[in-house]
Design an enzyme around this catalytic site. Structure first.
Site, PDB file in Angstrom:
ATOM      1  N   GLN A   1      -7.269 -11.788 -13.755  1.00  0.00           N
ATOM      2  CA  GLN A   1      -7.749  -9.726 -14.232  1.00  0.00           C
ATOM      3  C   GLN A   1      -8.007  -9.387 -12.256  1.00  0.00           C
ATOM      4  O   GLN A   1      -9.011 -10.391 -11.787  1.00  0.00           O
ATOM      5  CB  GLN A   1      -7.285  -8.687 -14.174  1.00  0.00           C
TER       6      GLN A   1
ATOM      7  N   ASP B   1       0.173  -9.963 -23.786  1.00  0.00           N
ATOM      8  CA  ASP B   1       0.192  -9.810 -22.507  1.00  0.00           C
ATOM      9  C   ASP B   1       1.075 -10.932 -21.354  1.00  0.00           C
ATOM     10  O   ASP B   1       0.586 -11.328 -21.014  1.00  0.00           O
ATOM     11  CB  ASP B   1      -1.387 -10.224 -21.772  1.00  0.00           C
TER      12      ASP B   1
ATOM     13  N   PHE C   1       0.286 -15.814 -24.340  1.00  0.00           N
ATOM     14  CA  PHE C   1       0.636 -15.396 -22.997  1.00  0.00           C
ATOM     15  C   PHE C   1      -0.819 -15.224 -22.499  1.00  0.00           C
ATOM     16  O   PHE C   1      -1.455 -14.573 -21.366  1.00  0.00           O
ATOM     17  CB  PHE C   1       1.814 -14.079 -22.428  1.00  0.00           C
TER      18      PHE C   1
ATOM     19  N   CYS D   1       0.448  -0.936   0.028  1.00  0.00           N
ATOM     20  CA  CYS D   1      -0.030   0.044   0.145  1.00  0.00           C
ATOM     21  C   CYS D   1       0.961   1.267   0.190  1.00  0.00           C
ATOM     22  O   CYS D   1       0.692   1.845   0.968  1.00  0.00           O
ATOM     23  CB  CYS D   1      -1.128  -0.353   1.174  1.00  0.00           C
TER      24      CYS D   1
ATOM     25  N   GLU E   1      -0.412 -20.480 -23.696  1.00  0.00           N
ATOM     26  CA  GLU E   1      -0.152 -20.151 -22.689  1.00  0.00           C
ATOM     27  C   GLU E   1       0.793 -21.480 -21.827  1.00  0.00           C
ATOM     28  O   GLU E   1       0.436 -22.229 -22.288  1.00  0.00           O
ATOM     29  CB  GLU E   1      -1.659 -20.173 -22.003  1.00  0.00           C
TER      30      GLU E   1
ATOM     31  N   CYS F   1       1.872  -5.723 -16.987  1.00  0.00           N
ATOM     32  CA  CYS F   1       1.517  -5.697 -16.533  1.00  0.00           C
ATOM     33  C   CYS F   1       2.504  -4.502 -15.443  1.00  0.00           C
ATOM     34  O   CYS F   1       3.172  -4.821 -13.989  1.00  0.00           O
ATOM     35  CB  CYS F   1       0.924  -6.401 -15.516  1.00  0.00           C
TER      36      CYS F   1
END
Length: 478
Positions: A303, A406, A337, A90, A358, A433
Site C-alpha cells: 500500500q 483484496d 490476492f 491530481c 497471490e 481499491c
C-alpha cells in the site's frame, strides 16, 4: 416573440465552459447552453471555475482541448495553475480536503446503494493521516511533452497516453522524493541518451521508481532502462548515477539504502524486470505495520500510504471481530490476492489458520519470509492464480470458514467468485481499491445469497479520484 436558434457546436469552436462538478472518475465536466451532453475539459478543474478551450468530439465524448482556466472561482493551487504542468493524477487539486472526501465518499455511497437496495451500514469515511506528501512509492516515466520534443522525466499529462509533464513540487511526494526526482531528471538529460519510443522500440530510458519506508527510514531508487547501451558507457552511466544520488542531502533521517538498475526490453509499457543489477546497497526495504515487520521487494505490491494503511487494516480487524456466531480463533481464513501477506499475517493472531494465494511469486516469497520473520506459524502463502490454486486446496481438504478478498483493480471476477461461492462460507470481508469492480462483484454475491452488512471508505489517495473500500458481507440464512 423572436425565436432564437440553438447554437450547434462544431469541431474547432472556441468556447467557455462553467464546471458543474467531477464525475466518478474525477474528471471535470460542464454543460454548454441547454445541451444535456457533458463536455469534459482535458485539464483538472473544480466546480464553479470557467474553462476556455477548443471543442472536439472523441470516442463518443465531447471534450475541450488546449484549455486554460480563465476564472478560478476563488480556488488557487499555485504549483499546478500552470496548465502545462498538470498531470492526470491530481484531479481534486482545487478542492479542500474536506470537499474531496465528501465528494468521493458520496459518489461511492450512491453507486453501492444502486446495487444494495436494503438496509446496511455505510460508515463515515476514514481520513488519510496526511493529505499531502503521503506516497511511499512514485513511478515516473520518461518521454516528452509533445511529439519530437526534448526528453523529460515526469507523469502522464491529464487525459493523455503519450505526453509527459514535469512535476517538480508535486504535492503527493515528500521533499526527499522531489530531490531524487529532480536530480534524475537533470542527470538523464545530461547523458545525451534518448527515452524508449514505444512505436519503433528504440531508446534507453523508461522509468524511475522510488520507494521508501517510514519505519527504517530507507529509500530505494530503481532506474529502469532498456539494454540499448554499450557496456563501457553503461558502467560510466551507473557510476555517475550512484555518485550523484548518494551526494544528495536528504531530510528527516532518511537515506538511500539501495540503488537498482533494472533492464526491460519488453514492448509493454508497464515496469517489468527482465534482469537487474544492484548498484548500491540492498534491494529490499523493511517496514513495520501494526507491530509486524515486512520486507518489501522492488516489484511487490505494498500500500502506497504507509500511515493510513494501519487504519485500513484496523478496519478489517474490526469487521472480523464483529462476525457473529463464529469462534474466530478456531476459524480457517482464506486471504486471497494476498500480495506480500500483510492482511493474512495481521489477522493470523485471531485465526486458527490463514492460507494466502497471490499471483506474483516474488511477493509470495516475501510473504512467507515475513511470516517467519514475525514468528507466525499459522499463515502460509502460495504462488499462483487464485482460481487454479483453489483446486489444490480442495484436493487437500482445506476449506475456509471466512474469506478475505483484496483483489487488484480488475476485481475478483465472476469465474473465481463462482468457485468461492461453493464453499458456502457465512462471512466475507472484501477490500477493494476499485469501487466500480467491487460493485460488479457485489452484484454477483448478492445474486448468490450474500448481503452487505457494513461498508467503509478509506481515503488512501488524497487529491486523486481513488478511494479504498472495506466491506463485510454475510450469507442470508434461509
Amino acid at each position: 416573440m423572436e425565436n432564437k436558434e440553438k447554437k450547434i457546436l462544431k469541431k474547432g469552436d472556441k468556447i467557455q465552459l462553467k464546471i458543474a462538478g467531477l464525475n466518478t472518475k474525477g474528471r471535470a465536466y460542464g454543460f454548454y447552453g441547454d445541451d444535456e451532453n457533458r463536455i469534459f475539459p482535458n485539464i483538472n478543474a473544480a466546480e464553479g471555475q470557467i474553462v476556455e478551450g477548443i471543442f472536439v468530439k472523441r470516442r463518443r465524448k465531447y471534450e475541450l482541448i488546449r484549455c486554460e482556466i480563465i476564472d478560478f472561482a476563488g480556488r488557487k493551487n499555485a504549483i499546478y495553475d500552470e496548465i502545462a504542468r498538470q498531470n492526470g493524477g491530481c484531479n481534486y487539486q482545487y478542492y479542500s480536503y474536506d470537499e474531496q472526501l465528501a465528494i468521493k465518499n458520496s459518489n461511492i455511497e450512491k453507486e453501492v446503494k444502486k446495487i444494495a437496495k436494503y438496509d446496511f451500514t455505510f460508515e463515515e469515511p476514514v481520513r488519510s493521516v496526511e493529505v499531502e506528501k503521503y506516497r511511499n512509492k512514485m513511478e515516473f516515466s520518461y518521454g516528452n511533452a509533445m511529439k519530437d520534443g526534448p526528453m523529460i522525466l515526469g507523469l502522464h499529462k491529464q487525459n493523455s497516453f503519450h505526453d509527459i509533464v514535469e512535476v517538480d513540487g508535486l504535492k503527493l511526494m515528500d521533499d526527499n522524493f522531489n530531490k531524487i526526482y529532480v536530480f534524475c531528471n537533470e542527470f538523464s538529460k545530461a547523458t545525451g541518451l534518448d527515452f524508449y519510443h514505444r512505436l519503433d522500440h528504440i531508446g534507453f530510458f523508461r522509468n524511475l521508481v522510488i520507494r521508501k519506508v517510514d519505519f527504517t527510514k530507507q529509500i530505494l531508487v530503481n532506474m529502469v532502462t532498456t539494454t540499448q547501451i554499450e557496456d563501457e558507457k553503461k558502467l560510466e552511466f551507473q557510476k555517475d548515477l550512484v555518485e550523484g544520488l548518494l551526494a544528495l542531502k536528504l531530510e528527516n533521517g532518511f537515506e538511500i539504502t539501495g540503488i537498482l538498475h533494472t533492464f526491460n526490453d519488453n514492448f509493454s509499457d508497464s515496469v517489468v524486470s527482465e534482469s537487474e543489477e544492484i548498484l548500491f546497497g540492498k534491494r529490499d526495504l523493511e517496514e513495520e505495520i501494526l507491530g509486524l515487520k515486512f520486507k518489501i521487494s522492488p516489484y511487490s505490491f505494498f500500500q502506497t500510504n504507509s500511515k493510513t494503511v494501519e487504519k485500513l487494516y484496523e478496519k478489517v480487524l474490526d469487521y472480523l471481530d464483529e462476525i457473529e456466531g463464529e469462534n474466530i480463533h478456531n476459524s480457517i481464513v482464506f486471504d486471497l490476492f494476498s500480495g506480500t501477506g500483510t492482511i493474512g499475517q495481521i489477522v493470523s493472531k485471531k485465526a486458527k489458520q490463514v492460507y494466502g494465494i497471490e499471483l506474483v511469486e516474488e511477493a509470495v516469497e516475501k510473504a512467507n519470509e515475513n511470516a517467519k520473520l514475525n514468528g507466525i506459524e499459522n499463515a502460509h502463502f502460495i504462488a499462483g492464480d487464485v482460481f487454479e490454486k483453489l483446486d489444490e486446496f480442495d484436493k487437500n481438504g482445506i476449506k475456509p470458514d471466512i474469506i478475505i478478498l483484496d483483489p487488484p483493480r480488475a476485481g475478483v471476477g465472476e469465474k473465481t467468485l463462482n468457485k468461492l461461492l461453493k464453499y458456502d462460507v457465512k462471512d466475507i470481508i472484501y477490500v477493494s481499491c476499485n469501487p466500480k469492480t467491487f460493485n460488479i462483484d457485489l452484484k454477483v454475491l448478492q445474486e448468490n445469497g450474500y448481503e452487505l452488512v457494513k461498508i467503509a471508505t478509506v481515503d488512501m489517495f488524497p487529491v486523486t479520484q481513488h478511494m479504498e473500500v472495506v466491506s463485510r458481507l454475510r450469507k442470508i440464512e434461509k
